[in-house]
Design an enzyme around this catalytic site. Sequence first.
Site, short mmCIF file in Angstrom:
data_model
loop_
_atom_site.label_atom_id
_atom_site.label_comp_id
_atom_site.label_asym_id
_atom_site.label_seq_id
_atom_site.Cartn_x
_atom_site.Cartn_y
_atom_site.Cartn_z
CB THR A 1 -0.93 0.04 1.23
OG1 THR A 1 -0.13 0.22 2.42
CG2 THR A 1 -1.75 -1.23 1.34
CB ILE B 1 1.55 0.01 6.39
CG1 ILE B 1 0.99 1.41 6.65
CG2 ILE B 1 2.35 -0.50 7.58
CD1 ILE B 1 -0.02 1.46 7.76
CB ILE C 1 7.20 -1.30 9.05
CG1 ILE C 1 6.33 -1.86 10.19
CG2 ILE C 1 7.25 0.22 9.08
CD1 ILE C 1 4.91 -1.38 10.19
CE LYS C 2 6.02 0.40 0.60
NZ LYS C 2 4.93 0.69 -0.38
CB VAL C 3 12.16 1.37 6.82
CG1 VAL C 3 13.22 2.37 7.29
CG2 VAL C 3 11.25 0.97 7.98
#
Length: 371
Positions: free
Chosen positions: A48, A112, A143-145
């Site tokens: 997303t 996300i 988690i997108k970092v």
Amino acid sequence: MRIDVGGSRLYDLQRVGQSVWLDCDHPRTLIGSPLAHLIGDGIAGINTNAVGLATAYAEDMAYRELIAKLRAAGAAAYQIYERLSIEELRRAADQLRRVYNNTGGRDGYVNIELPPTLAHDADGTESEARRLWNVIDRPNTMIKVPATDAGLVAMRRLIAAGLNVNATLIFGARRYREVADAYLSGLEDRVARRLPLERVASAASVLLSRIDSAIDRELDSIQQPTKAVHAGRLRGRAAVAVAQFVYQRYKSVIASPRWQPLAAHHAQTQRLLWASTDIGNVYHSDLRYVNELVGRDTVTAMSQNTLDAFLDHGTAAPTLERDLLEVLALFGKLEALRIDLDRVGTQLERESIGAIAASVNTALTLLASAA
């Protein structure tokens, strides 16, 4: 329009070791029957992004009443976006839980984003990632970092804490090596604390079309006639070559003495994820970034349009390690034209963070004004 062919081509990719995650830009894709159909076709994860979701919330009349209630309760635009997203992300994760369980935590993730304002803030990234992880409360959240210098510091801490991390905005081999090191270091930190490794997952996302766009601009700027002819022959070839080279780096990581004790503790490899796979250049196949990068232990992220195209006429033959000598030759030709891939990667990282931040602000402004 979703093309229903029983998911055969996606399952063909799975048989050669590649998973497909859908780039989702509308919340309606995340819930109920649409997502169930996608999972049935072989989609193994969801990516997303805040821009797509916030814009959809603002434009879809189905959300107007809830937006009005949240605004009346004093919620700011980002709070509205988050409140609307959390429940849908949870439901999507619940639907993908069977995939997660059946693959031993290899697939079945909902990814996300964090606020782009945190891209250069290691402490802020870690804090916000932990908060979102706890709020969503699903083991198949990722988690997108962004893979900035600060992001690398946060990644190590988050992996050590047992969170799943998708390292994004990778544009070259140098940054990928640093991402892999952060992942290994985080796992080693867990081993030192006698914590389990088997359910800690990570992906390293290489953005393909942006690499070609940047390199092609530099090639097009070459004016000297002879060099311009050579440059023209290299257009549209850099991204696939970079991905192939990075995959060889990945193989060297999992063959290294450093990886072996982690594997003995049942660590998962950090798979490479091919992102930004839509083709904007009419001179190339619409599936070039998919068909030419099929390989074991990888993920390919597709938009709905690219997914439809792949279900219609994609191929699933292993291609990722073909013509590796040509990859090195291409790098040599680019260097001869004074095109530095590391420099381009650094520039793309900086530009992408700025562009994402601007796009998120625009989407949130649209959401704030939705009536």
